[in-house]
Each structure stands twice: as C-alpha cells, then as structure tokens.
Design a protein around this motif. Structure first.
Motif, PDB file in Angstrom:
ATOM      1  N   SER A  54       0.839  -1.201   0.000  1.00  0.00           N
ATOM      2  CA  SER A  54       0.000   0.000   0.000  1.00  0.00           C
ATOM      3  C   SER A  54       0.870   1.245   0.000  1.00  0.00           C
ATOM      4  O   SER A  54       2.011   1.224   0.474  1.00  0.00           O
ATOM      5  CB  SER A  54      -0.887   0.035   1.248  1.00  0.00           C
ATOM      6  N   CYS A  64       0.976   5.767   8.442  1.00  0.00           N
ATOM      7  CA  CYS A  64      -0.324   5.508   7.823  1.00  0.00           C
ATOM      8  C   CYS A  64      -0.107   4.869   6.459  1.00  0.00           C
ATOM      9  O   CYS A  64       0.950   5.011   5.855  1.00  0.00           O
ATOM     10  CB  CYS A  64      -1.160   6.777   7.704  1.00  0.00           C
ATOM     11  N   TRP A  66      -2.588   3.755   2.751  1.00  0.00           N
ATOM     12  CA  TRP A  66      -3.878   3.982   2.111  1.00  0.00           C
ATOM     13  C   TRP A  66      -3.945   3.273   0.767  1.00  0.00           C
ATOM     14  O   TRP A  66      -2.943   2.904   0.180  1.00  0.00           O
ATOM     15  CB  TRP A  66      -4.152   5.476   1.937  1.00  0.00           C
ATOM     16  N   PHE A  76     -10.710  -3.102   0.672  1.00  0.00           N
ATOM     17  CA  PHE A  76     -10.708  -3.657   2.025  1.00  0.00           C
ATOM     18  C   PHE A  76      -9.688  -4.793   2.119  1.00  0.00           C
ATOM     19  O   PHE A  76      -8.910  -4.854   3.071  1.00  0.00           O
ATOM     20  CB  PHE A  76     -12.101  -4.162   2.402  1.00  0.00           C
ATOM     21  N   CYS A  79      -6.100  -3.389   2.068  1.00  0.00           N
ATOM     22  CA  CYS A  79      -5.778  -2.754   3.356  1.00  0.00           C
ATOM     23  C   CYS A  79      -5.570  -3.814   4.443  1.00  0.00           C
ATOM     24  O   CYS A  79      -4.653  -3.702   5.261  1.00  0.00           O
ATOM     25  CB  CYS A  79      -6.880  -1.781   3.770  1.00  0.00           C
ATOM     26  N   GLN A  80      -6.413  -4.834   4.443  1.00  0.00           N
ATOM     27  CA  GLN A  80      -6.268  -5.909   5.430  1.00  0.00           C
ATOM     28  C   GLN A  80      -4.933  -6.632   5.247  1.00  0.00           C
ATOM     29  O   GLN A  80      -4.243  -6.925   6.218  1.00  0.00           O
ATOM     30  CB  GLN A  80      -7.425  -6.902   5.318  1.00  0.00           C
ATOM     31  N   LEU A  83      -2.312  -4.410   6.681  1.00  0.00           N
ATOM     32  CA  LEU A  83      -2.408  -4.386   8.139  1.00  0.00           C
ATOM     33  C   LEU A  83      -1.801  -5.647   8.745  1.00  0.00           C
ATOM     34  O   LEU A  83      -1.097  -5.584   9.759  1.00  0.00           O
ATOM     35  CB  LEU A  83      -3.863  -4.225   8.572  1.00  0.00           C
ATOM     36  N   SER A 102      -5.662   4.219  16.623  1.00  0.00           N
ATOM     37  CA  SER A 102      -5.755   3.720  15.249  1.00  0.00           C
ATOM     38  C   SER A 102      -7.174   3.858  14.728  1.00  0.00           C
ATOM     39  O   SER A 102      -8.138   3.692  15.470  1.00  0.00           O
ATOM     40  CB  SER A 102      -5.340   2.248  15.192  1.00  0.00           C
ATOM     41  N   ALA A 104      -9.618   3.593  10.793  1.00  0.00           N
ATOM     42  CA  ALA A 104      -9.742   3.449   9.342  1.00  0.00           C
ATOM     43  C   ALA A 104     -10.745   4.500   8.895  1.00  0.00           C
ATOM     44  O   ALA A 104     -11.787   4.692   9.524  1.00  0.00           O
ATOM     45  CB  ALA A 104     -10.239   2.054   8.986  1.00  0.00           C
ATOM     46  N   LEU A 106     -12.904   5.931   5.556  1.00  0.00           N
ATOM     47  CA  LEU A 106     -13.347   5.710   4.191  1.00  0.00           C
ATOM     48  C   LEU A 106     -13.772   7.050   3.611  1.00  0.00           C
ATOM     49  O   LEU A 106     -14.687   7.692   4.119  1.00  0.00           O
ATOM     50  CB  LEU A 106     -14.519   4.721   4.162  1.00  0.00           C
ATOM     51  N   HIS A 115     -13.852   4.816  11.067  1.00  0.00           N
ATOM     52  CA  HIS A 115     -14.133   3.546  11.738  1.00  0.00           C
ATOM     53  C   HIS A 115     -12.962   3.265  12.668  1.00  0.00           C
ATOM     54  O   HIS A 115     -11.849   3.094  12.194  1.00  0.00           O
ATOM     55  CB  HIS A 115     -14.259   2.406  10.727  1.00  0.00           C
ATOM     56  N   LEU A 117     -10.741   1.030  15.018  1.00  0.00           N
ATOM     57  CA  LEU A 117     -10.448  -0.406  15.071  1.00  0.00           C
ATOM     58  C   LEU A 117     -10.619  -0.950  16.470  1.00  0.00           C
ATOM     59  O   LEU A 117     -10.399  -0.342  17.428  1.00  0.00           O
ATOM     60  CB  LEU A 117      -9.026  -0.661  14.582  1.00  0.00           C
TER      61      LEU A 117
END
Length: 117
Positions: A54, A64, A66, A76, A79-80, A83, A102, A104, A106, A115, A117
């Motif tokens: 990413s 960070c 993105w 998603f 990003c997962q 992560l 932390s 997330a 959108l 959102h 975590l």
C-alpha cells in the motif's frame, strides 16, 4: 555504537505531584528524550515501508497507509493484507500498535466516515 546502545541499562520513573514511582528497567528501545531515539526510530521505521504494498507515509512515530479505487471489497482486502504485514513487522521488531490511536477512514464522494479499530 551498537555495543553502547545494546549494553546500556535504562530505567524510567513516573512522578505524580511529589510522589515518585519505583524505577522500572526498560527491556527494549531507547529512553524518550534521548538524542539517539529519533534517529534510531527513523532507521527502524524506514524498514517498515518496504514490507507493505500500500502507499504509505511516516511522520515522527506515526505511520499511515492507504489505498484508492472504486471497488470497496478489493480495497478492504488490500488494506487488510497491509495491516497483517504491519502487525507481523511490529511483532518481529518488538513494536506495539496503539489500538486506541488507530482508525480506518473511508473517503467517498459523499464525505468521509471514520471507523475505529
């Protein structure tokens, strides 16, 4: 320099008012406020950037990453994946993620939604 850093025994204490806590030995890292701490942190964190696909950025101790695109499920997943790589990197190098700091976010044409975590 490596011998100096690895052989140093650092302790920390906390003061609340006039009360001072018992000293606690630091097992890893360098003490906050040390002249070497920012340089060593930068060297170690630069290694993190090469471990994820990413787009990413570092500022001081903050990090960070993105993704952008129009297919939310694909974003998603990417990003997962990043992560998971960050988590594995942190485990390997002895870093702990701050879940309370932390989030997330959108961003869409209609606005943004955070959102935690």
């Amino acid at each position: 320099m490596l011998n100096f850093i690895s052989s140093s025994n650092y302790t920390v204490q906390v003061r609340m008012g006039s009360t001072l806590s018992m000293p606690k030995q630091l097992d890893t890292g360098t003490p906050q406020g040390s002249i070497l701490s920012p340089l060593l942190l930068t060297i170690v964190l630069n290694n993190l950037l090469g471990n994820i696909t990413s787009s990413s950025a570092l500022y001081a101790g903050d990090f960070c990453f993105w993704e952008s695109g129009s297919h939310i499920e694909h974003l998603f997943k990417r990003c997962q994946d990043s992560l998971i790589k960050v988590d594995k990197w942190c485990t390997k190098w002895g870093f702990k993620l701050s879940v309370s700091k932390s989030a997330a976010v959108l961003f869409t044409k209609k606005g943004s939604q955070a959102h935690f975590l």
